[in-house]
Each structure stands twice: as structure tokens, then as C-alpha cells.
Motif scaffolding. Structure first.
Motif, PDB file in Angstrom:
ATOM      1  N   SER A  43       1.018  -1.175  -0.113  1.00  0.00           N
ATOM      2  CA  SER A  43      -0.144  -0.041   0.061  1.00  0.00           C
ATOM      3  C   SER A  43       0.689   1.334   0.094  1.00  0.00           C
ATOM      4  CB  SER A  43      -0.771  -0.123   1.183  1.00  0.00           C
ATOM      5  OG  SER A  43      -0.223   0.031   2.442  1.00  0.00           O
ATOM      6  N   VAL A  44       0.128   2.345  -0.540  1.00  0.00           N
ATOM      7  CA  VAL A  44       1.000   3.645  -0.569  1.00  0.00           C
ATOM      8  C   VAL A  44       1.154   3.992   0.802  1.00  0.00           C
ATOM      9  CG1 VAL A  44       0.347   6.033  -0.889  1.00  0.00           C
ATOM     10  CG2 VAL A  44      -0.246   4.568  -2.909  1.00  0.00           C
ATOM     11  N   ASN A  45       0.235   3.708   1.760  1.00  0.00           N
ATOM     12  CA  ASN A  45       0.454   4.355   3.102  1.00  0.00           C
ATOM     13  C   ASN A  45       1.659   3.468   4.093  1.00  0.00           C
ATOM     14  OD1 ASN A  45      -1.501   6.211   3.389  1.00  0.00           O
ATOM     15  ND2 ASN A  45      -3.263   4.815   3.805  1.00  0.00           N
ATOM     16  N   SER A  46       1.565   2.112   3.493  1.00  0.00           N
ATOM     17  CA  SER A  46       2.850   1.378   4.357  1.00  0.00           C
ATOM     18  C   SER A  46       4.313   1.976   3.795  1.00  0.00           C
ATOM     19  CB  SER A  46       2.394   0.015   4.030  1.00  0.00           C
ATOM     20  OG  SER A  46       2.522  -0.218   2.592  1.00  0.00           O
ATOM     21  N   ILE A  47       4.327   2.289   2.552  1.00  0.00           N
ATOM     22  CA  ILE A  47       5.727   2.513   1.986  1.00  0.00           C
ATOM     23  C   ILE A  47       5.954   4.062   2.554  1.00  0.00           C
ATOM     24  CG2 ILE A  47       7.031   3.345   0.062  1.00  0.00           C
ATOM     25  CD1 ILE A  47       6.146   0.290   0.389  1.00  0.00           C
ATOM     26  N   ALA A  48       4.824   4.848   2.755  1.00  0.00           N
ATOM     27  CA  ALA A  48       5.319   6.224   3.303  1.00  0.00           C
ATOM     28  C   ALA A  48       5.507   6.056   4.745  1.00  0.00           C
ATOM     29  CB  ALA A  48       4.049   7.188   3.015  1.00  0.00           C
ATOM     30  N   ILE A  49       4.602   5.483   5.412  1.00  0.00           N
ATOM     31  CA  ILE A  49       4.963   5.402   6.831  1.00  0.00           C
ATOM     32  C   ILE A  49       6.426   4.650   7.199  1.00  0.00           C
ATOM     33  CG2 ILE A  49       3.910   3.044   7.593  1.00  0.00           C
ATOM     34  CD1 ILE A  49       3.894   6.280   9.638  1.00  0.00           C
ATOM     35  N   SER A  50       6.923   3.798   6.321  1.00  0.00           N
ATOM     36  CA  SER A  50       8.255   3.231   6.797  1.00  0.00           C
ATOM     37  C   SER A  50       9.431   4.202   6.466  1.00  0.00           C
ATOM     38  CB  SER A  50       8.338   2.082   5.885  1.00  0.00           C
ATOM     39  OG  SER A  50       8.751   2.357   4.409  1.00  0.00           O
ATOM     40  N   PHE A  51       9.302   5.312   5.941  1.00  0.00           N
ATOM     41  CA  PHE A  51      10.168   6.283   5.663  1.00  0.00           C
ATOM     42  C   PHE A  51      10.033   7.526   6.842  1.00  0.00           C
ATOM     43  CE2 PHE A  51      10.210   4.995   1.090  1.00  0.00           C
ATOM     44  CZ  PHE A  51      11.074   4.038   1.214  1.00  0.00           C
ATOM     45  N   SER A  52       8.684   7.524   7.422  1.00  0.00           N
ATOM     46  CA  SER A  52       8.439   8.848   8.198  1.00  0.00           C
ATOM     47  C   SER A  52       9.473   8.888   9.461  1.00  0.00           C
ATOM     48  CB  SER A  52       6.969   8.492   8.766  1.00  0.00           C
ATOM     49  OG  SER A  52       6.879   9.617   9.528  1.00  0.00           O
ATOM     50  N   SER A  53      10.038  10.289   9.683  1.00  0.00           N
ATOM     51  CA  SER A  53      10.618  10.416  10.852  1.00  0.00           C
ATOM     52  C   SER A  53      10.132  10.035  12.088  1.00  0.00           C
ATOM     53  CB  SER A  53      11.110  11.778  10.829  1.00  0.00           C
ATOM     54  OG  SER A  53      10.100  12.650  10.826  1.00  0.00           O
ATOM     55  N   ALA A  54       8.686   9.939  11.908  1.00  0.00           N
ATOM     56  CA  ALA A  54       7.885   9.572  13.302  1.00  0.00           C
ATOM     57  C   ALA A  54       7.657   8.202  13.491  1.00  0.00           C
ATOM     58  CB  ALA A  54       6.666  10.605  13.196  1.00  0.00           C
TER      59      ALA A  54
END
Length: 255
Positions: A86-97
């Protein structure tokens, strides 16, 4: 469940993602190169048979090869298992938070990037605590989620996606978006397989078919990143290994 995941571009794209069902000593898992979105229209599954503690393909001479990610499915004991990019799972894996997200959601097990296959499955078994975790976030890759009922698993996927989306939007409100999305490497296995150069995903409108969906999903993931987020790229050596992997070449040719 398979069609629900396969027909949502923000959950998975083209032949990506896979699902499975276990019963008695058998495990039905999506065949390599098949599309989840076509589960109503064609036979997309192949069957594995449990022998002692391992699985083998039933009727290996006539059956399609299982997804290269089948070890993820046999590593989890639940009846239903779903893996999606998912789009969200890729993004959250790079999030500083990311660490903050995991602290708030203790039922998510973080797994560092490893090439799909047995090593990744072994890492999951090593880190997973089934008394706590009900899903795994695979960095640079996607989600692995499981349950005993297909309908409840669909609901779980929806809840997880909404949870991450709200979390990322909140972070964007604090940080503001990144001003540039030019990449210095590949961010997911699918990205490295279907695009020759990292930034070939840009101007995806000239692409056709599922490549356009993959390109759009990359862009959508990047647009969820804040100014302080840092992308972790798949190493060049790993990209080379993926591209020359016989199992991956089989998947591409099986479509």
C-alpha cells in the motif's frame, strides 16, 4: 479478500501482493505473476502441502509456481494471510515519526528490509510475538496482516490504512510537504523491477497498464512525506540481485 485488495490501486498494483488460505495440511497461495484483482475470473492460486514442518507444491509438474513470497504465508499460522504494497505502508516506513507511530500502535511489528523469500520469513518468525502483534510493517515493501476470518481481515486492513493515513496527514500538518521528489535510488522491489532508473516513475501519465499504477503509487507515497523524512533506498547490490533472480524473472514472464 483477494479482489478487495487487488482492485484498490492504493493497496496493491498489477501482479503485486498476495493472499493465502490454510485448511488441514494445505495452503492455497496466490501463484507467481497472477493478479489478485482477477480472482473472480481465473484460477490465481496454487496449493502447497505440509510435510512435517515444511511445505511443498502439490502437483509441482502441472501447477503454477507459488508467489515468491509464499514463505511469508506459511510462517504465519493463521487461516488467512494477506500481503500488500500500500501507498501508506511505504510512506510510513520512511517517516521520521515511525518510532512514535509504533509506540502508539504496539500491535504492529516492524521488520527491516530483506529480499522477499525465506530470509524475510525467518526474520518475521524471530521478531513476531503473536500475543501482541497482529500485523507486520515490512520496510520498503508493504504490510503483512492475518486473521481467522476473511471479512474481519478486510476490516482490519481498512482500519490500518485509515490509521496510517490520519497519522501521516497529521505529520504533514506539522512538517509541511517535501519540496522535491527526485530519487537517488529505488525504494521498493517493484520499483527496481519495473523501472530502469529510479526517476522513471516521474511523468507516469505516458505509461500504460500496471506500470502506470506502480508509478502513481510511488508518487503518492512520496507526497505523504514531510520535510524532515529521510528515504532509505534499497542497496545497488540488492537491486542487481532482485533483477537477476530467476524467481523474479519467472514472475514477470508468467503475467
Amino acid at each position: 479478500m483477494s479482489v478487495f485488495i487487488g482492485r484498490d490501486r492504493k493497496l496493491t498494483q498489477g501482479p503485486g501482493g498476495n493472499t493465502s488460505l490454510k485448511y488441514e495440511n494445505f495452503c492455497m497461495v496466490k501463484a507467481s505473476g497472477k493478479w489478485l484483482s482477477r480472482a473472480y475470473d481465473e484460477a490465481i492460486f496454487t496449493t502447497l502441502f505440509r510435510e512435517y514442518k515444511s511445505f511443498r507444491v502439490l502437483n509441482s509438474k502441472t501447477s503454477a509456481k507459488p508467489s515468491i513470497e509464499w514463505p511469508l504465508h506459511t510462517a504465519i499460522q493463521s487461516k488467512y494471510v494477506a500481503h500488500y504494497h500500500s501507498v501508506n505502508s511505504i510512506a510510513i516506513s520512511f517517516s521520521s515519526a515511525l518510532e512514535n507511530f509504533l509506540e502508539q500502535n504496539l500491535n504492529v511489528c516492524l521488520i527491516p528490509y530483506l529480499r522477499p523469500g525465506k530470509k524475510l520469513a525467518h526474520e518475521i518468525v524471530k521478531k513476531l510475538n503473536t500475543n501482541i502483534h497482529n500485523s507486520c510493517l515490512l520496510k520498503n515493501h508493504g504490510f503483512l496482516i492475518w486473521g481467522e476470518e476473511a471479512e474481519s481481515l478486510i476490516k482490519h486492513i481498512q482500519e490500518m490504512e485509515n490509521l496510517i493515513s490520519n497519522f501521516l496527514q497529521k505529520q504533514l500538518g506539522i512538517q509541511g510537504k517535501k519540496s522535491s521528489y527526485s530519487l537517488n535510488g529505488f525504494i521498493t522491489p517493484e520499483h527496481s523491477i519495473f523501472f530502469k532508473e529510479p526517476n522513471d516513475y516521474i511523468n507516469y501519465t505516458h505509461l500504460t497498464g500496471f506500470k502506470a499504477d506502480i508509478a502513481k503509487s510511488i508518487q503518492d507515497s512520496l507526497e505523504l512525506l514531510g520535510q524532515h523524512d529521510q528515504i532509505e533506498y534499497i542497496s545497488r547490490d540488492e537491486v542487481k540481485l532482485i533483477r537477476n533472480w530467476p524467481a523474479e524473472k519467472y514472475r514477470i514472464n508468467a503475467q
